[in-house]
Design an enzyme around this catalytic site. Structure first.
Site, PDB file in Angstrom:
ATOM      1  N   ASN A  34     -14.533  23.511  -1.429  1.00  0.00           N
ATOM      2  CA  ASN A  34     -13.257  22.848  -1.148  1.00  0.00           C
ATOM      3  C   ASN A  34     -13.323  21.337  -1.369  1.00  0.00           C
ATOM      4  O   ASN A  34     -14.315  20.699  -1.009  1.00  0.00           O
ATOM      5  CB  ASN A  34     -12.848  23.108   0.312  1.00  0.00           C
ATOM      6  CG  ASN A  34     -12.586  24.581   0.575  1.00  0.00           C
ATOM      7  OD1 ASN A  34     -12.105  25.297  -0.312  1.00  0.00           O
ATOM      8  ND2 ASN A  34     -12.907  25.035   1.771  1.00  0.00           N
ATOM      9  N   HIS A  78       7.176  16.434 -13.877  1.00  0.00           N
ATOM     10  CA  HIS A  78       7.652  17.531 -13.005  1.00  0.00           C
ATOM     11  C   HIS A  78       6.583  18.613 -12.825  1.00  0.00           C
ATOM     12  O   HIS A  78       6.915  19.763 -12.563  1.00  0.00           O
ATOM     13  CB  HIS A  78       8.914  18.193 -13.573  1.00  0.00           C
ATOM     14  CG  HIS A  78       9.979  17.230 -14.000  1.00  0.00           C
ATOM     15  ND1 HIS A  78      11.022  16.841 -13.188  1.00  0.00           N
ATOM     16  CD2 HIS A  78      10.138  16.552 -15.166  1.00  0.00           C
ATOM     17  CE1 HIS A  78      11.794  15.990 -13.840  1.00  0.00           C
ATOM     18  NE2 HIS A  78      11.273  15.790 -15.039  1.00  0.00           N
ATOM     19  N   TYR A  92       5.255 -16.367  21.368  1.00  0.00           N
ATOM     20  CA  TYR A  92       4.309 -15.278  21.637  1.00  0.00           C
ATOM     21  C   TYR A  92       4.853 -14.339  22.712  1.00  0.00           C
ATOM     22  O   TYR A  92       5.468 -14.771  23.688  1.00  0.00           O
ATOM     23  CB  TYR A  92       2.946 -15.843  22.087  1.00  0.00           C
ATOM     24  CG  TYR A  92       1.972 -14.741  22.449  1.00  0.00           C
ATOM     25  CD1 TYR A  92       1.229 -14.118  21.463  1.00  0.00           C
ATOM     26  CD2 TYR A  92       1.843 -14.289  23.764  1.00  0.00           C
ATOM     27  CE1 TYR A  92       0.365 -13.073  21.772  1.00  0.00           C
ATOM     28  CE2 TYR A  92       0.985 -13.248  24.078  1.00  0.00           C
ATOM     29  CZ  TYR A  92       0.249 -12.644  23.076  1.00  0.00           C
ATOM     30  OH  TYR A  92      -0.598 -11.605  23.379  1.00  0.00           O
ATOM     31  N   ASN A 111      -2.813 -18.075  22.575  1.00  0.00           N
ATOM     32  CA  ASN A 111      -1.811 -17.695  21.577  1.00  0.00           C
ATOM     33  C   ASN A 111      -2.164 -18.202  20.181  1.00  0.00           C
ATOM     34  O   ASN A 111      -2.024 -17.482  19.199  1.00  0.00           O
ATOM     35  CB  ASN A 111      -0.433 -18.220  21.982  1.00  0.00           C
ATOM     36  CG  ASN A 111       0.018 -17.646  23.318  1.00  0.00           C
ATOM     37  OD1 ASN A 111      -0.627 -16.741  23.851  1.00  0.00           O
ATOM     38  ND2 ASN A 111       1.110 -18.164  23.855  1.00  0.00           N
ATOM     39  N   SER A 150      -7.627  -5.621  26.475  1.00  0.00           N
ATOM     40  CA  SER A 150      -7.707  -5.313  25.044  1.00  0.00           C
ATOM     41  C   SER A 150      -9.131  -5.454  24.523  1.00  0.00           C
ATOM     42  O   SER A 150      -9.385  -5.246  23.338  1.00  0.00           O
ATOM     43  CB  SER A 150      -6.788  -6.244  24.259  1.00  0.00           C
ATOM     44  OG  SER A 150      -7.127  -7.597  24.542  1.00  0.00           O
ATOM     45  N   GLU A 170      -8.544  15.882   0.091  1.00  0.00           N
ATOM     46  CA  GLU A 170      -7.502  16.300   1.032  1.00  0.00           C
ATOM     47  C   GLU A 170      -7.392  15.328   2.208  1.00  0.00           C
ATOM     48  O   GLU A 170      -6.300  14.972   2.648  1.00  0.00           O
ATOM     49  CB  GLU A 170      -7.799  17.703   1.559  1.00  0.00           C
ATOM     50  CG  GLU A 170      -7.727  18.774   0.488  1.00  0.00           C
ATOM     51  CD  GLU A 170      -8.292  20.081   1.007  1.00  0.00           C
ATOM     52  OE1 GLU A 170      -7.557  20.794   1.695  1.00  0.00           O
ATOM     53  OE2 GLU A 170      -9.471  20.377   0.745  1.00  0.00           O
ATOM     54  N   LYS A 202     -16.054  29.780  -1.346  1.00  0.00           N
ATOM     55  CA  LYS A 202     -15.241  28.568  -1.376  1.00  0.00           C
ATOM     56  C   LYS A 202     -16.029  27.297  -1.645  1.00  0.00           C
ATOM     57  O   LYS A 202     -17.148  27.127  -1.167  1.00  0.00           O
ATOM     58  CB  LYS A 202     -14.493  28.379  -0.040  1.00  0.00           C
ATOM     59  CG  LYS A 202     -13.428  29.398   0.247  1.00  0.00           C
ATOM     60  CD  LYS A 202     -12.321  29.466  -0.786  1.00  0.00           C
ATOM     61  CE  LYS A 202     -11.421  28.273  -0.773  1.00  0.00           C
ATOM     62  NZ  LYS A 202     -10.603  28.207   0.445  1.00  0.00           N
ATOM     63  N   SER A 223     -16.670  27.091   3.166  1.00  0.00           N
ATOM     64  CA  SER A 223     -15.839  27.691   4.206  1.00  0.00           C
ATOM     65  C   SER A 223     -16.739  28.429   5.178  1.00  0.00           C
ATOM     66  O   SER A 223     -17.755  29.001   4.787  1.00  0.00           O
ATOM     67  CB  SER A 223     -14.850  28.652   3.555  1.00  0.00           C
ATOM     68  OG  SER A 223     -14.479  29.672   4.461  1.00  0.00           O
TER      69      SER A 223
HETATM   70  N1  ARG Z   1      -5.187 -10.611  24.098  1.00  0.00           N
HETATM   71  C1  ARG Z   1      -4.054 -11.347  23.660  1.00  0.00           C
HETATM   72  C2  ARG Z   1      -3.545 -10.786  22.327  1.00  0.00           C
HETATM   73  O1  ARG Z   1      -4.292 -10.123  21.696  1.00  0.00           O
HETATM   74  C3  ARG Z   1      -4.387 -12.787  23.465  1.00  0.00           C
HETATM   75  C4  ARG Z   1      -3.276 -13.709  23.687  1.00  0.00           C
HETATM   76  C5  ARG Z   1      -2.820 -13.618  25.096  1.00  0.00           C
HETATM   77  N2  ARG Z   1      -1.945 -14.669  25.481  1.00  0.00           N
HETATM   78  C6  ARG Z   1      -1.364 -14.697  26.658  1.00  0.00           C
HETATM   79  N3  ARG Z   1      -0.617 -15.685  26.915  1.00  0.00           N
HETATM   80  N4  ARG Z   1      -1.522 -13.727  27.532  1.00  0.00           N
HETATM   81  O2  ARG Z   1      -2.429 -11.022  21.919  1.00  0.00           O
END
Ligand code: ARG
Length: 465
Positions: free
Chosen positions: A290, A161, A322, A115, A28, A295, A288, A282
């Site tokens: 716009n 309306h 978690y 967590n 992540s 939008e 045009k 455009s």
């Molecule tokens: N990257 C994880 C999240 O965003 C962090 C927590 C991960 N905890 C674990 N026990 N794998 O939720």
């Protein structure tokens, strides 16, 4: 024979290394790297607390704080290399810290789990964003108030309306949006109270046997309260959902304003002109101009709702506490935050350039029927029950339509064909300005009422949020 073991920070119980597909799928860090500044601040507070309770020496604590601050600078400068095989921002920071300060780095995670760490970082992020979004809302309100002030005498056809209903002051119409954005600020303020709860010290889910000082950490990080239940603390994403729902409503309000700008700037309405700098042309049609910003704001609102639905759906089936699903909480929150901040900012700038075309407004109301209820209320004041006066004026309108006239072209004679109660002074009511002047009820559109609203907003918006 010694097996190849895992090189992960959590690798102790693993005898095999991770498959590259797992690393890619679970990482992540490419998005949660945004949490790095909060992660670092949280770790500094945690290190100070571990020192306070005697688990870190002064030298260790100082090394950790120094190392964390260095990492912060590396990230700011863009020289920090986030490594996806280390999963997330937390592990990346910790690994680099250990690289820098050695043994002390390995002690930082005492009495802490990712967590409660991620819950902390995310709450800190949301708290800060709430403040920033509120400031943007405030700035847009000020711009709208300025627009209302510059056009405080302009009369505008009010719609229901999307049919012409009653004349109003344009300022009244614009101030309706100032009210909406004020409620948005209140909602954010309310969500802030529940976000401002410090979860660190909950550990993975059960708390810890180490005699930590959670209040100290909360104070260091500017939280008003600490969480009461460790399981709730690591499971709860209500605060993020509330925040997303407040952002979605901001989007709904912006989208309604956007829709009006699109309509009003069309050739058919022609009520306003948006500055050239905030419109596009455009590629094919040379004439045009716009209203693309409006939008896009209307369009992006769909994504705001998408984010909200996405997180609610992620959370709804999760057992305590978690679950890794919860890693999916960040992207929708980041995305909605970016959309709302950018939209509020561009709207504040664009609304400054809006020019009102008064002649078109007058033309749109001329020969219309927006003052019909004023004539009905005239009869009510002469003693006729409203249902009857409604009917009388309804017939009068039908007559005028047949004669291809607006109400403003009728004579006293013609009015009296429908009710003897009409005297010559009734004719004055067919002027939109007189109609507006008569709406003196509290919150109505009379110039006095609108001036009072303007004064009250001037007061409220000049004060600090
Ligand atoms: N990257 C994880 C999240 O965003 C962090 C927590 C991960 N905890 C674990 N026990 N794998 O939720």
């Amino acid at each position: 024979m010694k097996k190849k073991s895992s090189n992960k920070l959590w690798g102790g119980r693993f005898s095999e290394g991770a498959h590259p597909l797992l690393e890619e799928y679970t990482a992540s860090v490419h998005f949660d790297c945004r949490l790095a500044p909060y992660d670092i601040r949280g770790s500094i507070a945690h290190a100070k607390m571990l020192h306070k309770i005697g688990l870190l020496s002064s030298r260790e604590k100082n090394a950790l704080v120094r190392g964390l601050k260095e990492i912060e600078r590396e990230i700011e400068k863009g020289t920090f290399r986030f490594d996806p095989s280390l999963e997330d921002v937390h592990m990346n920071v910790e690994a680099r810290l250990t690289e820098k300060v050695g043994e002390a780095g390995k002690k930082l995670h005492t009495a802490r789990s990712r967590n409660d760490q991620v819950a902390l970082d995310f709450r800190m992020y949301v708290k800060e964003q709430i403040e920033q979004v509120t400031a943007h809302l405030h700035a847009l309100q000020q711009t709208l108030l300025g627009l209302a002030e510059r056009n405080r005498e302009v009369i505008f056809p009010g719609y229901t309306h999307l049919q012409q209903a009653q004349p109003v002051l344009l300022a009244h119409h614009i101030l309706a949006y100032v009210c909406m954005f004020e409620r948005d600020k209140e909602r954010l303020r309310d969500a802030y109270r529940r976000t401002d709860v410090m979860p660190l010290g909950s550990g993975a889910l059960a708390g810890t046997s180490i005699p930590i000082d959670r209040e100290f950490v909360a104070k260091e990080l500017g939280f008003s309260r600490i969480s009461d239940n460790s399981m709730d603390a690591v499971s709860d994403r209500d605060f993020a959902i509330e925040y997303l729902s407040a952002l979605t409503l901001i989007g709904v309000h912006l989208s309604r304003l956007a829709e009006e700008l699109v309509l009003w700037s069309s050739s058919e309405f022609g009520f306003i002109e948006i500055g050239d700098a905030f419109c596009t042309g455009s590629s094919m049609l040379p004439q045009k101009k716009n209203p693309d910003i409006a939008e896009l704001a209307r369009g992006k609102t769909g994504r705001l709702l998408g984010s909200l639905v996405s997180l609610v759906t992620t959370m709804k089936g999760l057992p305590l506490s978690y679950n890794r699903d919860m890693q999916e909480d960040k992207l929708p929150v980041f995305e909605s935050t970016d959309i709302v901040k950018a939209t509020l900012e561009v709207f504040a700038a664009m609304m400054e350039t809006v020019k009102v075309k008064e002649e078109s407004l007058a033309r749109a109301m001329k020969g219309g029927y927006l003052q019909a209820v004023d004539l009905a209320e005239y009869l009510v004041k002469k003693g006729l029950p409203f249902r009857e006066s409604h009917n009388v004026v309804g017939k009068l309108v039908a007559y005028a339509i047949e004669k291809r006239k607006g109400l403003d072209a009728l004579t006293g004679e013609e009015l009296r064909q429908f009710s003897p109660l009409f005297a010559e002074d009734a004719l004055r009511l067919t002027d939109p300005a007189a109609s507006v002047r008569s709406k003196t009820s509290y919150g109505g559109t009379s110039p006095g009422s609108v001036a009072a609203q303007i004064r009250s907003w001037e007061n409220r918006l000049s004060r600090k949020r």
